[in-house]
Motif scaffolding. Structure first.
Motif, PDB file in Angstrom:
ATOM      1  N   ARG A 129       5.668   5.900  -0.743  1.00 45.56           N
ATOM      2  CA  ARG A 129       6.211   5.960  -2.100  1.00 45.56           C
ATOM      3  C   ARG A 129       7.648   6.482  -2.128  1.00 45.56           C
ATOM      4  O   ARG A 129       8.463   6.027  -2.916  1.00 45.56           O
ATOM      5  N   HIS A 130       7.972   7.418  -1.257  1.00 47.73           N
ATOM      6  CA  HIS A 130       9.303   8.027  -1.311  1.00 47.73           C
ATOM      7  C   HIS A 130      10.435   7.094  -0.873  1.00 47.73           C
ATOM      8  O   HIS A 130      11.595   7.392  -1.106  1.00 47.73           O
ATOM      9  N   VAL A 131      10.110   5.948  -0.272  1.00 47.67           N
ATOM     10  CA  VAL A 131      11.150   4.972   0.099  1.00 47.67           C
ATOM     11  C   VAL A 131      10.931   3.622  -0.577  1.00 47.67           C
ATOM     12  O   VAL A 131      11.583   2.637  -0.247  1.00 47.67           O
ATOM     13  N   LEU A 132      10.030   3.573  -1.546  1.00 51.13           N
ATOM     14  CA  LEU A 132       9.650   2.305  -2.163  1.00 51.13           C
ATOM     15  C   LEU A 132      10.843   1.544  -2.727  1.00 51.13           C
ATOM     16  O   LEU A 132      10.986   0.345  -2.483  1.00 51.13           O
ATOM     17  N   GLU A 133      11.697   2.203  -3.486  1.00 44.34           N
ATOM     18  CA  GLU A 133      12.818   1.503  -4.114  1.00 44.34           C
ATOM     19  C   GLU A 133      13.745   0.888  -3.070  1.00 44.34           C
ATOM     20  O   GLU A 133      14.239  -0.225  -3.257  1.00 44.34           O
ATOM     21  N   ASP A 170       0.852  -1.190   0.000  1.00 49.82           N
ATOM     22  CA  ASP A 170       0.000   0.000   0.000  1.00 49.82           C
ATOM     23  C   ASP A 170       0.887   1.240   0.000  1.00 49.82           C
ATOM     24  O   ASP A 170       1.619   1.492   0.956  1.00 49.82           O
ATOM     25  N   LEU A 171       0.826   2.011  -1.072  1.00 49.51           N
ATOM     26  CA  LEU A 171       1.660   3.193  -1.243  1.00 49.51           C
ATOM     27  C   LEU A 171       1.032   4.469  -0.694  1.00 49.51           C
ATOM     28  O   LEU A 171       1.679   5.514  -0.698  1.00 49.51           O
ATOM     29  N   THR A 231      -0.518   6.203  -9.414  1.00 50.08           N
ATOM     30  CA  THR A 231       0.825   6.130  -8.832  1.00 50.08           C
ATOM     31  C   THR A 231       1.327   4.698  -8.827  1.00 50.08           C
ATOM     32  O   THR A 231       2.498   4.434  -9.110  1.00 50.08           O
ATOM     33  N   SER A 232       0.448   3.760  -8.526  1.00 46.29           N
ATOM     34  CA  SER A 232       0.865   2.354  -8.460  1.00 46.29           C
ATOM     35  C   SER A 232       1.287   1.829  -9.828  1.00 46.29           C
ATOM     36  O   SER A 232       2.220   1.028  -9.927  1.00 46.29           O
TER      37      SER A 232
END
Length: 133
Positions: free
Chosen positions: A57-61, A36-37, A93-94
């Motif tokens: 989202r800002h740390v997803l990678e 969940d983003l 976004t996803s």
């Protein structure tokens, strides 16, 4: 003429599978990881999906990098075929993030939920609310 971001989303979606909420729920039962983003405020205000892993989202990678000591524990080291399904509020976004994880981190089975959390909720799938209206 279409705006640039719409073109980017369209191209990203050519390379990913877009699950319906029912398909995503079934994939979770079969071992897929649902990420969940949505921002914390959205999850608390509108509800969370039981079993989903919250990753901003800002740390997803960093959290999805299979070679990183900072990856979420639900990902198996070296398993580039493990299914990961991303969900955001409405499914835009996803889609972009799923494509980025495929192309930048080499994850081969990253997909998203068409319509995002809104579709999940509106089709009656379970959610947990932290805040009461």
């Amino acid at each position: 003429m279409s705006d640039v971001i719409s073109g980017l989303v369209e191209r990203a979606r050519e390379h990913i599978t877009r699950h319906s909420p029912a398909e995503a729920a079934e994939a979770m039962r079969n071992g897929a990881v649902l990420v969940d983003l949505r921002p914390t405020e959205y999850r608390w205000r509108f509800g969370e999906i039981p079993g989903a892993i919250a990753v901003s989202r800002h740390v997803l990678e960093w959290r999805m990098d299979l070679t990183s000591p900072h990856r979420i524990k639900e990902l198996r080291a070296g398993d580039y075929d493990q299914e990961i399904i991303l969900i955001c509020n409405e499914g835009y976004t996803s889609s972009l993030a799923a494509y980025q994880l495929r192309t930048q981190l080499g994850l081969r089975n990253v997909n998203d939920v068409a319509g995002g959390f809104a579709a999940w909720r509106d089709t009656g799938h379970p959610i947990v609310r932290r805040l009461v209206d």
